[in-house]
Structure formats: structure tokens, C-alpha cells
Design an enzyme around this catalytic site. Structure first.
Site, PDB file in Angstrom:
ATOM      1  N   GLN A 127     -65.592  64.339  59.778  1.00 41.98           N
ATOM      2  CA  GLN A 127     -64.301  64.118  60.417  1.00 41.98           C
ATOM      3  C   GLN A 127     -63.159  64.416  59.449  1.00 41.98           C
ATOM      4  OE1 GLN A 127     -65.719  59.985  61.498  1.00 41.98           O
ATOM      5  NE2 GLN A 127     -64.487  60.406  63.314  1.00 41.98           N
ATOM      6  N   ASN A 128     -63.501  64.645  58.196  1.00 38.92           N
ATOM      7  CA  ASN A 128     -62.485  64.848  57.169  1.00 38.92           C
ATOM      8  C   ASN A 128     -61.961  66.281  57.184  1.00 38.92           C
ATOM      9  OD1 ASN A 128     -63.026  62.230  56.431  1.00 38.92           O
ATOM     10  ND2 ASN A 128     -64.389  62.802  54.753  1.00 38.92           N
ATOM     11  N   VAL A 129     -60.699  66.415  56.859  1.00 42.47           N
ATOM     12  CA  VAL A 129     -60.077  67.739  56.819  1.00 42.47           C
ATOM     13  C   VAL A 129     -59.925  68.260  55.394  1.00 42.47           C
ATOM     14  CG1 VAL A 129     -58.880  67.457  59.021  1.00 42.47           C
ATOM     15  CG2 VAL A 129     -57.746  66.708  56.919  1.00 42.47           C
ATOM     16  N   HIS A 143     -62.809  68.178  62.886  1.00 40.46           N
ATOM     17  CA  HIS A 143     -61.369  67.969  63.048  1.00 40.46           C
ATOM     18  C   HIS A 143     -60.541  69.031  62.332  1.00 40.46           C
ATOM     19  CE1 HIS A 143     -62.098  63.418  63.985  1.00 40.46           C
ATOM     20  NE2 HIS A 143     -62.367  64.216  64.994  1.00 40.46           N
ATOM     21  N   CYS A 167     -52.467  83.559  69.499  1.00 37.76           N
ATOM     22  CA  CYS A 167     -53.668  84.375  69.709  1.00 37.76           C
ATOM     23  C   CYS A 167     -54.956  83.699  69.274  1.00 37.76           C
ATOM     24  CB  CYS A 167     -53.523  85.723  69.009  1.00 37.76           C
ATOM     25  SG  CYS A 167     -53.683  85.649  67.193  1.00 37.76           S
ATOM     26  N   CYS A 194     -51.331  88.868  65.010  1.00 38.32           N
ATOM     27  CA  CYS A 194     -50.467  89.296  66.114  1.00 38.32           C
ATOM     28  C   CYS A 194     -48.986  89.257  65.773  1.00 38.32           C
ATOM     29  CB  CYS A 194     -50.746  88.449  67.355  1.00 38.32           C
ATOM     30  SG  CYS A 194     -50.109  86.752  67.266  1.00 38.32           S
ATOM     31  N   LEU A 249     -68.340  50.826  53.503  1.00 35.37           N
ATOM     32  CA  LEU A 249     -67.788  49.766  52.661  1.00 35.37           C
ATOM     33  C   LEU A 249     -67.831  48.432  53.379  1.00 35.37           C
ATOM     34  CD1 LEU A 249     -66.383  49.090  49.967  1.00 35.37           C
ATOM     35  CD2 LEU A 249     -64.197  49.587  51.086  1.00 35.37           C
ATOM     36  N   ALA A 255     -68.983  53.877  48.529  1.00 36.29           N
ATOM     37  CA  ALA A 255     -69.701  55.119  48.812  1.00 36.29           C
ATOM     38  C   ALA A 255     -70.293  55.734  47.552  1.00 36.29           C
ATOM     39  CB  ALA A 255     -68.767  56.117  49.488  1.00 36.29           C
TER      40      ALA A 255
END
Length: 233
Positions: free
Chosen positions: A88-90, A106, A117, A136, A199, A216
Site C-alpha cells: 500500500q506504500n507509495v 496505490h 492519455c 501527448c 506494532l 517491524a
């Protein structure tokens, strides 16, 4: 078909200096999400949205992978195509650690998209409203990010691997963002063992067969070591 499917959320990147969605005092608490993370917000004030994502892009560019990212890369190196990461991380921290089998459902901060386009390309450090599309030439450049109200990417592929997985692991997710929050139920119905590494308890902790809690950078490497031994690597 991947035997292990791993879902990662903001919690895996928090120890790399990237705040989670609901951090008190974090970047998300300082902005109205309707203004900076929706198609409507972009239509109303594209400059504001670009400025917001320029800031996030700069922040992410300074982050480095932590022990949890590196552990998953080690697991992928051993498992090959039998492992798939859905994030889900960008940010690009999974790739920076060496993972290659990653679906960014995501989107990604370091990618740009043309709203006219649909072309995508590597985003520059700073994006602006009048940037022309390299395909374009339309001045319709936007971040290649899935905003609220938009369909996440790779969903058909994700459903397919969930149905064939023997193990589903969720790492650092809140369990409050759908459709990802329902992945555990889909994997469970398909017969996969389900494990949450987080966590603290998520909104869907009760749906998992096994739960481990802690930082983590501690619990993910420990689990990966166990998994590698269990599988004879």
C-alpha cells in the site's frame, strides 16, 4: 503462482522515517485529505496537490530501507516467483532493498501520469501544473498515485495470487483501508494460513490465524529467518 503473498503498509516504512497514515502530528494530520488526495481536490487546486506530493517525494527520497525491507528481499531471493509483495506504500523502499516482485496498489511517488492519455513516466523531483505529458503534450500531469475514490492498481492480479497462496502475511497495516483490509478474509477462504506482523493490533487482527506484535525491524527479520529455515534454505 506465488505461494507466499505479503501485504505491507505504512508501518514497515515508519522506522525509515516515513510517518504512518495516522501518526499524531504527521504530515497527513496537517492536510485536509479531500483537498490533496482526491480527484476533486486536484481539479480544484492542482498546484496545492503538486506541492503536497513534491514534499512527500522529497521526504521519501531521503529515506533508506530498514531491516524489515531487507529481510523481505532476502526471502524473495530464496523464494523467487513463489513470493509476491503487495504494498500500500507509495515509497520505493522495497525496491531499494532489492525486492523486484512488488505490486504498488496505490501507485508510486516517483512516477507521473497523464490525466489526458494515461501515459506514465519517471517523475521529476518537482512537478507542476503546466508540465506537458511527454507522450501527448497535454498539460495534464498528475502524480501516479491512487487517490481516495479511485480503483487501486493490480487488483485482478492480486485476487489471483490470494486465491492460490498457501501463506498470507500482513505487515504494518492498519486494517482500515479497503480493499486491502479484506485480503486476509479472501486468503483465509482460499485455504491460506494467515499471519499479521504489526506494532499493535489492527482493525482486522481477529481475522488472522496467527499474530505477532512488535517493531517491524525486529519481528519481520525474525519471521523471515524462521521461514527460511522451515523451507530448507
Amino acid at each position: 503462482m506465488a505461494r507466499i503473498v505479503i501485504l505491507t503498509g505504512a508501518g514497515i516504512s515508519a522506522e525509515s522515517g516515513l510517518g504512518t497514515f495516522r501518526d499524531k502530528g504527521g504530515v497527513w494530520t496537517q492536510y485536509d485529505l479531500a483537498e490533496v488526495a482526491t480527484p476533486e481536490g486536484f481539479a480544484a487546486d492542482p498546484a496545492k496537490v503538486h506541492n503536497f506530493y513534491n514534499m512527500r517525494r522529497a521526504n521519501a527520497a531521503q529515506a533508506v530501507p530498514n531491516a524489515a525491507h531487507h529481510a523481505l528481499a532476502r526471502l524473495e531471493a530464496a523464494m523467487g516467483d513463489d513470493l509476491r509483495i503487495v504494498t500500500q506504500n507509495v515509497d520505493g523502499l522495497h525496491e531499494a532493498a532489492g525486492s523486484t516482485r512488488v505490486w504498488h496498489m496505490h501507485g508510486r511517488l516517483n512516477r507521473a501520469r497523464c490525466a489526458a492519455c494515461g501515459a506514465t513516466w519517471d517523475a521529476p523531483a518537482v512537478m507542476a501544473t503546466d508540465d506537458p505529458c511527454p507522450t501527448c503534450a497535454a498539460p495534464a500531469t498528475r502524480p501516479d498515485i491512487v487517490w481516495f475514490g479511485e480503483m487501486p492498481m493490480y487488483m485482478d492480479q492480486i485476487w489471483d495470487v490470494l486465491r492460490g497462496a498457501e501463506l498470507f502475511v500482513s505487515i504494518g497495516t492498519s486494517g482500515q483501508v479497503y480493499p486491502a483490509a479484506a485480503f486476509v478474509q479472501d486468503a483465509d477462504r482460499a485455504g491460506a494460513h494467515t499471519l499479521e506482523l504489526n506494532l499493535e493490533a489492527s482493525a482486522v487482527t481477529s481475522d488472522f490465524a496467527e499474530v505477532r506484535q512488535g517493531a517491524a525491524t525486529e519481528i519481520v527479520p525474525a519471521w523471515v529467518d524462521e521461514e527460511l529455515v522451515r523451507r530448507g534454505f
